[in-house]
Enzyme design. Structure first.
Site, mmCIF file in Angstrom:
data_model
loop_
_atom_site.group_PDB
_atom_site.id
_atom_site.type_symbol
_atom_site.label_atom_id
_atom_site.label_comp_id
_atom_site.label_asym_id
_atom_site.label_seq_id
_atom_site.Cartn_x
_atom_site.Cartn_y
_atom_site.Cartn_z
ATOM 1 N N HIS A 235 2.282 -8.335 43.349
ATOM 2 C CA HIS A 235 2.410 -9.053 42.076
ATOM 3 C C HIS A 235 3.847 -9.584 42.044
ATOM 4 C CE1 HIS A 235 1.924 -8.890 37.387
ATOM 5 N NE2 HIS A 235 2.358 -10.057 37.822
ATOM 6 N N CYS B 49 1.785 -0.750 38.149
ATOM 7 C CA CYS B 49 1.458 -0.686 36.718
ATOM 8 C C CYS B 49 2.635 -0.125 35.912
ATOM 9 C CB CYS B 49 0.219 0.186 36.518
ATOM 10 S SG CYS B 49 -0.217 0.376 34.795
ATOM 11 N N ASN C 141 -0.187 -12.225 44.126
ATOM 12 C CA ASN C 141 -0.821 -12.112 42.805
ATOM 13 C C ASN C 141 0.190 -12.476 41.721
ATOM 14 O OD1 ASN C 141 -1.077 -9.521 40.510
ATOM 15 N ND2 ASN C 141 -2.720 -10.996 40.680
ATOM 16 N N GLY C 142 -0.331 -13.012 40.621
ATOM 17 C CA GLY C 142 0.513 -13.276 39.463
ATOM 18 C C GLY C 142 0.498 -14.739 39.046
ATOM 19 N N LYS D 83 -0.848 -1.949 46.146
ATOM 20 C CA LYS D 83 -0.511 -3.032 45.213
ATOM 21 C C LYS D 83 0.796 -2.680 44.522
ATOM 22 C CE LYS D 83 -2.296 -5.982 41.540
ATOM 23 N NZ LYS D 83 -2.077 -5.550 40.141
ATOM 24 N N GLY E 144 -6.195 -12.159 38.532
ATOM 25 C CA GLY E 144 -6.499 -11.156 37.521
ATOM 26 C C GLY E 144 -7.074 -11.809 36.281
ATOM 27 N N ARG E 145 -6.199 -12.227 35.375
ATOM 28 C CA ARG E 145 -6.662 -12.719 34.077
ATOM 29 C C ARG E 145 -7.580 -13.932 34.189
ATOM 30 N NH1 ARG E 145 -0.650 -12.438 31.870
ATOM 31 N NH2 ARG E 145 -0.398 -12.905 34.077
ATOM 32 N N GLN F 283 -9.448 1.163 43.095
ATOM 33 C CA GLN F 283 -8.004 1.331 42.959
ATOM 34 C C GLN F 283 -7.685 2.701 42.370
ATOM 35 O OE1 GLN F 283 -5.404 -0.524 39.924
ATOM 36 N NE2 GLN F 283 -4.382 -1.467 41.663
HETATM 37 C C1 FMN Z 1 -6.403 -6.017 30.805
HETATM 38 C C2 FMN Z 1 -5.666 -5.860 32.117
HETATM 39 C C3 FMN Z 1 -5.767 -4.682 32.805
HETATM 40 C C4 FMN Z 1 -5.115 -4.527 34.027
HETATM 41 N N1 FMN Z 1 -5.283 -3.383 34.733
HETATM 42 C C5 FMN Z 1 -4.774 -3.275 35.979
HETATM 43 C C6 FMN Z 1 -5.090 -2.178 36.807
HETATM 44 O O1 FMN Z 1 -5.848 -1.271 36.425
HETATM 45 N N2 FMN Z 1 -4.531 -2.139 38.043
HETATM 46 C C7 FMN Z 1 -3.725 -3.136 38.510
HETATM 47 O O2 FMN Z 1 -3.266 -3.069 39.649
HETATM 48 N N3 FMN Z 1 -3.402 -4.173 37.743
HETATM 49 C C8 FMN Z 1 -3.923 -4.277 36.508
HETATM 50 N N4 FMN Z 1 -3.640 -5.381 35.750
HETATM 51 C C9 FMN Z 1 -2.724 -6.403 36.286
HETATM 52 C C10 FMN Z 1 -3.491 -7.461 37.093
HETATM 53 O O3 FMN Z 1 -4.180 -6.865 38.164
HETATM 54 C C11 FMN Z 1 -2.531 -8.499 37.669
HETATM 55 O O4 FMN Z 1 -1.661 -7.872 38.568
HETATM 56 C C12 FMN Z 1 -1.706 -9.206 36.596
HETATM 57 O O5 FMN Z 1 -2.487 -9.523 35.470
HETATM 58 C C13 FMN Z 1 -1.095 -10.483 37.166
HETATM 59 O O6 FMN Z 1 -2.064 -11.311 37.732
HETATM 60 P P1 FMN Z 1 -2.754 -12.537 36.920
HETATM 61 O O7 FMN Z 1 -1.647 -13.422 36.458
HETATM 62 O O8 FMN Z 1 -3.667 -13.179 37.908
HETATM 63 O O9 FMN Z 1 -3.478 -11.928 35.766
HETATM 64 C C14 FMN Z 1 -4.292 -5.563 34.540
HETATM 65 C C15 FMN Z 1 -4.196 -6.754 33.813
HETATM 66 C C16 FMN Z 1 -4.865 -6.916 32.618
HETATM 67 C C17 FMN Z 1 -4.755 -8.216 31.870
#
Ligand code: FMN
Length: 315
Positions: free
Chosen positions: A154, A83, A194-195, A122, A216-217, A53
């Site tokens: 997201h 972001c 996502n989300g 994204k 993600g998380r 990415q």
């Molecule tokens: C610690 C952390 C770092 C993240 N870094 C990025 C990143 O570098 N690029 C990105 O697109 N999203 C990043 N995200 C967002 C996640 O990719 C995702 O879009 C967001 O957490 C929602 O999805 P989830 O509910 O499955 O976590 C990050 C999330 C967390 C918790």
């Protein structure tokens, strides 16, 4: 995910699922152009399929960075315009770029022009308090016009003023229906959602509406969730019914060799084990696992601490 999905985490995830596409942390295009490339981009072959990415808003720099990533062998390149962090905002990239669809299109076009692997985007469903679906549709259409077909959405807005990045992953409401509607209106595109997605049942439900799901998380906190994903989501697709689901202990053991190799390269063991804490999420001796992987391993930096732990862990 910044600080999370580094090469060690990804190698660990590959012991759990061989087919799920993995993503790098966001890497700023300038860093690839001027920084320590090997440190930023090196990975193990087994991590593939692996998307890198990128962050940035200068088409030419993104184009050069993309080519470098392709030469490194990445499977796809993703541009992050979702972001919301201040650091990213001040560099004029990340979510604030959703205000500039023409610039995003220029970036994607320049990136596509220099590589033959997929270039994907994204993004969020909107910026700040914009709540019109049509604005999202227009944004995606304007990028799709130049040939981009893969969109990871997201499903919440990014609020650039007043919310931290963490709050931006929790406070703006999830609107999955916006993402579903995108797929209905633009069926020729690959739309990934996502989300807030945490369970197999949720993934299966989303797959009735869109082409793919990104976690993600939950992928970090509960990696064993992915243990049967190869079989569940890829056996039919790949016409392969031989995928195996490993036990937690088999996964833990499969990391020993990697830990040994990294120790020889003077990588502190906890740089790797810190990403493995979630493996025993919800299990009886999760606490022992967590404590050993963080406290004890930091103190000893000795692989024996890890190997001794194996005897105490359940399957
Ligand atoms: C610690 C952390 C770092 C993240 N870094 C990025 C990143 O570098 N690029 C990105 O697109 N999203 C990043 N995200 C967002 C996640 O990719 C995702 O879009 C967001 O957490 C929602 O999805 P989830 O509910 O499955 O976590 C990050 C999330 C967390 C918790």
């Amino acid at each position: 995910m910044l600080d999370w999905s580094d090469r060690h985490y990804r190698y660990f995830m590959r012991q759990i699922t061989t087919q799920t596409e993995l993503y790098s942390e966001m890497i700023v295009a300038d860093a690839i152009l001027h920084g320590n490339r090997e440190k930023l981009l090196a990975y193990s072959e087994s991590e593939k399929p692996l998307a890198v990415q990128l962050g940035g808003s200068d088409p030419q720099k993104l184009s050069i960075a993309s080519k470098i990533c392709e030469d490194y062998g990445y499977s796809a390149i993703n541009l992050n315009v979702g972001c919301p962090s201040d650091r990213v905002k001040s560099g004029n990239f990340g979510a604030c770029l959703m205000r500039e669809p023409n610039l995003v299109a220029d970036c994607i076009q320049a990136m596509r022009g220099s590589v033959s692997i997929p270039v994907t985007l994204k993004h969020r469903i909107g910026l700040d308090y914009e709540d019109s679906y049509n604005a999202l549709l227009k944004f995606v259409e304007s990028i799709a016009k130049i040939g981009c077909v893969d969109f990871i959405v997201h499903a919440r807005n990014a609020i650039l003023k007043g919310l931290s990045p963490k709050q931006n992953r929790e406070v703006p409401p999830l609107k999955y229906n916006f993402v579903y509607q995108l797929k209905k209106d633009l069926p020729q595109l690959n739309i990934m959602i996502n989300g807030g997605i945490k369970t197999v049942e949720e993934i299966q439900e989303h797959l009735h509406h869109v082409d793919g799901v990104m976690l993600g998380r939950e992928a970090y906190y509960n990696p064993y969730l992915f243990s049967n994903f190869d079989e569940l989501f890829f056996s039919e697709l790949n016409n392969d019914s031989n995928y195996v689901t490993k036990t937690r202990k088999q996964i833990a053991k499969s990391m020993i060799n990697y830990l040994e190799i990294m120790a020889l390269k003077d990588i502190p063991l906890h740089h790797i084990t810190r990403h493995m804490i979630g493996l025993y999420h919800g299990c009886a001796n999760a606490k022992l696992w967590r404590h050993t992987l963080t406290q004890d391993i930091i103190k000893s930096n000795n692989i024996k601490t890890y190997i001794d732990l194996m005897d105490k862990m359940e399957n």
